[in-house]
Structure formats: C-alpha cells, structure tokens
Design a protein around this motif. Structure first.
Motif, PDB file in Angstrom:
ATOM      1  N   LEU A 193       0.803  -1.228   0.000  1.00  0.00           N
ATOM      2  CA  LEU A 193       0.000   0.000   0.000  1.00  0.00           C
ATOM      3  C   LEU A 193       0.834   1.275   0.000  1.00  0.00           C
ATOM      4  O   LEU A 193       0.268   2.367  -0.008  1.00  0.00           O
ATOM      5  CB  LEU A 193      -0.927   0.009   1.229  1.00  0.00           C
ATOM      6  N   GLU A 194       2.131   1.153   0.079  1.00  0.00           N
ATOM      7  CA  GLU A 194       2.927   2.385   0.146  1.00  0.00           C
ATOM      8  C   GLU A 194       4.127   2.340  -0.795  1.00  0.00           C
ATOM      9  O   GLU A 194       4.693   1.282  -1.051  1.00  0.00           O
ATOM     10  CB  GLU A 194       3.370   2.664   1.594  1.00  0.00           C
ATOM     11  N   SER A 195       4.492   3.513  -1.287  1.00  0.00           N
ATOM     12  CA  SER A 195       5.643   3.625  -2.186  1.00  0.00           C
ATOM     13  C   SER A 195       6.874   4.137  -1.443  1.00  0.00           C
ATOM     14  O   SER A 195       7.921   4.344  -2.041  1.00  0.00           O
ATOM     15  CB  SER A 195       5.314   4.594  -3.329  1.00  0.00           C
ATOM     16  N   TYR A 196       6.725   4.332  -0.130  1.00  0.00           N
ATOM     17  CA  TYR A 196       7.797   4.941   0.655  1.00  0.00           C
ATOM     18  C   TYR A 196       9.066   4.089   0.647  1.00  0.00           C
ATOM     19  O   TYR A 196      10.175   4.601   0.765  1.00  0.00           O
ATOM     20  CB  TYR A 196       7.275   5.137   2.083  1.00  0.00           C
ATOM     21  N   HIS A 197       8.901   2.752   0.504  1.00  0.00           N
ATOM     22  CA  HIS A 197      10.052   1.854   0.634  1.00  0.00           C
ATOM     23  C   HIS A 197      10.808   1.648  -0.682  1.00  0.00           C
ATOM     24  O   HIS A 197      11.839   0.980  -0.694  1.00  0.00           O
ATOM     25  CB  HIS A 197       9.589   0.486   1.160  1.00  0.00           C
ATOM     26  N   VAL A 198      10.300   2.188  -1.796  1.00  0.00           N
ATOM     27  CA  VAL A 198      10.815   1.706  -3.082  1.00  0.00           C
ATOM     28  C   VAL A 198      12.278   2.083  -3.347  1.00  0.00           C
ATOM     29  O   VAL A 198      13.006   1.318  -3.977  1.00  0.00           O
ATOM     30  CB  VAL A 198       9.918   2.132  -4.274  1.00  0.00           C
ATOM     31  N   THR A 199      12.713   3.242  -2.842  1.00  0.00           N
ATOM     32  CA  THR A 199      14.117   3.588  -3.106  1.00  0.00           C
ATOM     33  C   THR A 199      15.066   2.783  -2.215  1.00  0.00           C
ATOM     34  O   THR A 199      16.209   2.523  -2.588  1.00  0.00           O
ATOM     35  CB  THR A 199      14.373   5.095  -2.887  1.00  0.00           C
ATOM     36  N   ALA A 200      14.591   2.377  -1.033  1.00  0.00           N
ATOM     37  CA  ALA A 200      15.433   1.575  -0.140  1.00  0.00           C
ATOM     38  C   ALA A 200      15.457   0.113  -0.570  1.00  0.00           C
ATOM     39  O   ALA A 200      16.502  -0.539  -0.552  1.00  0.00           O
ATOM     40  CB  ALA A 200      14.923   1.695   1.296  1.00  0.00           C
ATOM     41  N   LEU A 201      14.290  -0.396  -0.979  1.00  0.00           N
ATOM     42  CA  LEU A 201      14.172  -1.836  -1.228  1.00  0.00           C
ATOM     43  C   LEU A 201      14.295  -2.197  -2.706  1.00  0.00           C
ATOM     44  O   LEU A 201      14.732  -3.284  -3.053  1.00  0.00           O
ATOM     45  CB  LEU A 201      12.799  -2.299  -0.702  1.00  0.00           C
ATOM     46  N   HIS A 202      13.881  -1.295  -3.573  1.00  0.00           N
ATOM     47  CA  HIS A 202      13.853  -1.615  -5.012  1.00  0.00           C
ATOM     48  C   HIS A 202      14.704  -0.617  -5.800  1.00  0.00           C
ATOM     49  O   HIS A 202      14.289  -0.110  -6.841  1.00  0.00           O
ATOM     50  CB  HIS A 202      12.416  -1.572  -5.541  1.00  0.00           C
ATOM     51  N   GLN A 203      15.892  -0.342  -5.286  1.00  0.00           N
ATOM     52  CA  GLN A 203      16.712   0.695  -5.912  1.00  0.00           C
ATOM     53  C   GLN A 203      17.049   0.338  -7.353  1.00  0.00           C
ATOM     54  O   GLN A 203      17.120   1.205  -8.223  1.00  0.00           O
ATOM     55  CB  GLN A 203      17.987   0.902  -5.106  1.00  0.00           C
ATOM     56  N   ASN A 204      17.234  -0.943  -7.587  1.00  0.00           N
ATOM     57  CA  ASN A 204      17.574  -1.405  -8.929  1.00  0.00           C
ATOM     58  C   ASN A 204      16.522  -0.982  -9.951  1.00  0.00           C
ATOM     59  O   ASN A 204      16.830  -0.623 -11.085  1.00  0.00           O
ATOM     60  CB  ASN A 204      17.687  -2.936  -8.891  1.00  0.00           C
ATOM     61  N   PHE A 205      15.278  -1.020  -9.528  1.00  0.00           N
ATOM     62  CA  PHE A 205      14.183  -0.727 -10.451  1.00  0.00           C
ATOM     63  C   PHE A 205      13.775   0.745 -10.400  1.00  0.00           C
ATOM     64  O   PHE A 205      13.524   1.364 -11.422  1.00  0.00           O
ATOM     65  CB  PHE A 205      12.978  -1.614 -10.114  1.00  0.00           C
ATOM     66  N   PHE A 206      13.724   1.312  -9.192  1.00  0.00           N
ATOM     67  CA  PHE A 206      13.186   2.669  -9.052  1.00  0.00           C
ATOM     68  C   PHE A 206      14.266   3.743  -8.929  1.00  0.00           C
ATOM     69  O   PHE A 206      13.951   4.930  -8.982  1.00  0.00           O
ATOM     70  CB  PHE A 206      12.273   2.750  -7.819  1.00  0.00           C
ATOM     71  N   GLY A 207      15.534   3.334  -8.727  1.00  0.00           N
ATOM     72  CA  GLY A 207      16.587   4.330  -8.569  1.00  0.00           C
ATOM     73  C   GLY A 207      16.509   5.011  -7.214  1.00  0.00           C
ATOM     74  O   GLY A 207      15.997   4.444  -6.248  1.00  0.00           O
ATOM     75  N   ASP A 208      17.003   6.271  -7.159  1.00  0.00           N
ATOM     76  CA  ASP A 208      17.133   6.977  -5.879  1.00  0.00           C
ATOM     77  C   ASP A 208      15.987   7.930  -5.580  1.00  0.00           C
ATOM     78  O   ASP A 208      15.982   8.577  -4.538  1.00  0.00           O
ATOM     79  CB  ASP A 208      18.435   7.806  -5.881  1.00  0.00           C
ATOM     80  N   THR A 209      15.056   8.059  -6.489  1.00  0.00           N
ATOM     81  CA  THR A 209      14.035   9.093  -6.312  1.00  0.00           C
ATOM     82  C   THR A 209      12.665   8.468  -6.103  1.00  0.00           C
ATOM     83  O   THR A 209      12.228   7.618  -6.892  1.00  0.00           O
ATOM     84  CB  THR A 209      13.975  10.003  -7.566  1.00  0.00           C
ATOM     85  N   LEU A 210      11.997   8.911  -5.048  1.00  0.00           N
ATOM     86  CA  LEU A 210      10.641   8.424  -4.803  1.00  0.00           C
ATOM     87  C   LEU A 210       9.705   8.969  -5.879  1.00  0.00           C
ATOM     88  O   LEU A 210       9.915  10.084  -6.379  1.00  0.00           O
ATOM     89  CB  LEU A 210      10.153   8.898  -3.427  1.00  0.00           C
ATOM     90  N   PRO A 211       8.684   8.202  -6.251  1.00  0.00           N
ATOM     91  CA  PRO A 211       7.723   8.707  -7.238  1.00  0.00           C
ATOM     92  C   PRO A 211       7.142  10.050  -6.780  1.00  0.00           C
ATOM     93  O   PRO A 211       6.833  10.235  -5.603  1.00  0.00           O
ATOM     94  CB  PRO A 211       6.636   7.620  -7.261  1.00  0.00           C
ATOM     95  N   ALA A 212       7.028  10.994  -7.723  1.00  0.00           N
ATOM     96  CA  ALA A 212       6.579  12.346  -7.369  1.00  0.00           C
ATOM     97  C   ALA A 212       5.128  12.329  -6.894  1.00  0.00           C
ATOM     98  O   ALA A 212       4.278  11.656  -7.485  1.00  0.00           O
ATOM     99  CB  ALA A 212       6.711  13.262  -8.578  1.00  0.00           C
ATOM    100  N   GLU A 213       4.870  13.085  -5.840  1.00  0.00           N
ATOM    101  CA  GLU A 213       3.512  13.128  -5.286  1.00  0.00           C
ATOM    102  C   GLU A 213       2.504  13.608  -6.332  1.00  0.00           C
ATOM    103  O   GLU A 213       1.370  13.134  -6.378  1.00  0.00           O
ATOM    104  CB  GLU A 213       3.485  14.051  -4.058  1.00  0.00           C
TER     105      GLU A 213
END
Ligand code: FES
Ligand SMILES: [Fe+2]
Length: 402
Positions: A193-213
């Motif tokens: 339910l949250e995108s907060y973890h994606v840069t920590a857990l899925h860096q390979n796919f999402f890179g260093d930037t959280l999806p823009a609000e």
C-alpha cells in the motif's frame, strides 16, 4: 496527491499482528463475508476440471461443470474424507476418493456403491456444502458466507475496470505464483500500500528518487483504497505505445486497487495481476498471484513475438520487485513480536492509515476521529512529535520535515 499532508498515528498495535483472538475475529468479521479470489477461470478450461484450496480452515473444491463454475466444501458426507487430495485435475464426475460416493452438480449424492447398506437413507446427510461463486472477467471468486453483497457491489467502483483488465482476448493469464510467508497477513498487505520503501528496497528498479507526489492520486474509502499513477517516464510512454500498436487501449496509468480486506488488483499497459492474501494463522499467510499479459487484439507472428517479449520483461521486473518485498516480511514480523514502539505512518503511507481505520471499525474496536476532518489530534501530534524530536529516528531528516 496524497490525502493527508501530515504524519498519522499507527492505529494498530504490534499485538494486532500476533494475537490469536484478533486473528479469529478477523476471519469471522472480515474474511468470511468477503468475496475471495480463488483462481482464474482459464485455469479450469474443460468440463470436469477442478482445483482445490483451503480458505480459513475450509477445504474447497472448485469445479467446471459444463462451463458453470461451482464451489463445494471438499468434505464427503459419508465419513468426512476429503473428496480429493489433488491440487488440481479432471474428473468426469464429482467422486469421493475413499469409497466412491458420487455427487451431482447440486452437491447431492448421485451414486453410492452398495447403497442398500445405508437404508433407511438419511436425506439430511446427503448434501455437500456449497458456496456462492461469481466472476469478473477471468477472475473467479467464492464467498464463504451465504449472505452478502454481489461481486459487482463488492468490487464497486472497480468492477468494469477489472473486467476489462482481466478478460480475454485483450489479456491472458500467463503465470501462477502461490507462496507462503512467515508473517501476519497485514504485513504484506501494508507493504503493497505504500511507495515509501521503493528507493530503499527496489533501488535497482526505481533508482534513488521516490515517485513524485504530483503523479500519484490516492483515493481512501472504507471499502477500498486506490492509487492511480499517471505515466511520466519514457519507459511508461513506450509501454503505452506498444499497447496501442498491439490494438489495445492504453491508459497511461499504473492502477493499484486494494479491495478490503485482502484483494489487490494491479493493471498497467503491459501487465496486470491479482493478489489474494489468505491468512493461514496469526503468523503465516499464503499469497496467491495470477499474472495476465496484456495482448491487445493484433494477431500474427510479429505481434505475438513482441507481446511475448514485453510480457517477459514486465514479468521479470514484477517478480524481482515482489521477491525484494518478500525479504522484509519475516524481519518486520520479528520486530512486531517484540516491539515496544507505537509506530507512525507518513503521508505517503496514507493508504495504510485508511486500511487500519477500516480494520478497527469492522472488528468493532474504537476508531479515532478522522484527522482529515479535524486536523492533527493531540495523540497523533504526540506520536508525530516524538519522531520529529529525534532526527535519528526520522532517517536523519530535520525537524521541519513534513
Ligand atoms: S468418505 Fe467419501 S465415500 Fe466414504
Ligand atoms: Fe515493494
């Protein structure tokens, strides 16, 4: 945009993720009345095809009988044996594996070997228990309770969208993935339910930037929460072009729907998937996933090859991300077993807050006022302030961080 612009109280306590009484109440109040996604119809294409599964302690047998999908309790009326122990198969008749009692589509006994031994016949004990079955596109649902909303009502406002995303010929089920996790069912649900973890857990796919609000739209309701992300990257635009070339109708959106309590539907321009989180104990959950490749209407060897390549890529990336998520479920459960923190929820994680409110309400537990109506409450301020006061607990961000 996010619904809330401030931190939120973590409404559930660690005990809600470990306690047997809470678990039993969840099964009774949340799961039995809800439609449960059990399979894709295309998994049972022929007359007599069946599959078995267990939902909340109830062994089920789902069967295709002349194109009609029927759900039985997988327990024989004779002496309680499972009708079949196979995970799936094909049987021309519904027949118990032990002494060969046969049943008709209505679940009534049809043929009993040496039937005279059972005279006088006990009519009340000659009927298999059956459950309501409905479908949306290729997705097949069963409800354990005989009373409740129709599937269309339960999936509202996403029934039509789901039917379109999970229907042949424009999409096709191409992969099944069922796996067990050592954690409470709410751990993976809240993860998705949250995108907060994606840069920590899925860096390979999402890179260093959280999806823009600005590209993310949250819709928080009692029966569901939804996230719709509009396409911004070159990759997403390329996927949409491919979808159009294949004769589809690209949405240029990533749609993530959580129908409470335990169904998640994800659709994009190249891959759609349905996830069902089936609790098996307070500390274990079975996750059932069905992946659909978006194929469009164009046919022929080139279209098939391109659609296959797009599907392979999307599937590989999706599985990679889900495997990374799986890696934190057990560690989070371990922390929940011993934690003395209250926890806190950020505005990016607002869907978790809505989910937790839904849980408290439908479990008959006290629900705090909605901060969206009343602003940040004192108890929420306390939890939030404790984080702000200690930047180390806030990832080192300054006290003015939102
Ligand atoms: S237990 Fe099923 S036929 Fe005997
Ligand atoms: Fe994730």
């Amino acid at each position: 945009m996010f619904t809330h612009q401030h931190s939120l109280r973590h409404l559930l306590r660690p005990v809600h993720y470990t306690d047997r009484d809470v678990f039993d109440k969840e099964i009774e109040c949340l799961f039995r009345p809800a439609w449960q996604f059990v399979a894709a119809k295309s998994e049972l294409p022929r007359d007599g095809d069946f599959l078995t599964l267990e939902l909340f302690g109830v062994p089920l047998l789902i069967r295709n009988s002349n194109g009609q999908f029927l759900a039985y309790e997988n327990i024989c009326c004779h002496r309680h044996c499972l009708l079949t122990s196979a995970d799936s198969g094909n049987q021309p008749t519904l027949r118990c594996q032990y002494h060969g009692w046969e049943y008709n589509d209505s679940g009534q006994t049809a043929r009993i070997p040496e039937a005279r031994c059972f005279r006088p016949w006990d009519r009340q004990n000659s009927q298999l228990n059956m459950f309501p079955v409905e479908s949306c596109g290729d997705l097949l649902f069963v409800r354990l309770s005989h009373e409740g909303p129709t599937l269309r009502e339960w999936l509202t406002p996403f029934f039509d969208e789901t039917e379109q995303a999970f229907s042949t010929p424009t999409s096709k089920m191409t992969h099944v993935w069922d796996y067990d996790c050592e954690c409470n069912w709410k751990v993976p649900v809240e993860n998705t339910l949250e995108s907060y973890h994606v840069t920590a857990l899925h860096q390979n796919f999402f890179g260093d930037t959280l999806p823009a609000e600005e590209s993310m739209n949250h819709d928080l309701q009692d029966g569901y929460t939804a996230l719709t992300v509009t396409a911004t990257s070159k990759m997403e635009f390329a996927q949409a072009r491919l979808n159009r070339w294949l004769g589809g109708k690209p949405t240029l959106e990533y749609r993530h729907r959580h129908i409470h309590p335990n169904l998640v539907l994800v659709s994009t321009d190249t891959i759609n998937y349905a996830l069902m989180y089936v609790p098996t104990s307070p500390r274990t959950v079975k996750i059932r996933m069905r992946f659909f490749a978006v194929r469009g209407l164009k046919r022929g060897p080139i279209a098939s090859a391109i659609s296959w390549l797009a599907w392979k890529y999307a599937k590989a990336k999706t599985l990679e991300v889900h495997n990374e998520d799986r890696g934190v479920y057990a560690p989070q459960q371990r922390g929940l077993e011993a934690s003395r923190h209250t926890g806190v929820i950020g505005s990016r994680e607002g869907r978790i807050y809505a989910f937790q409110r839904y849980l408290l309400k439908h479990l008959g537990l006290p629900v705090p006022d909605d901060p969206a109506d009343a602003g940040l409450h004192s108890d929420e301020a306390t939890a939030a302030d404790s984080v702000r006061d200690n930047p180390a607990e806030n990832g080192g961000e300054s006290s003015s961080a939102p």
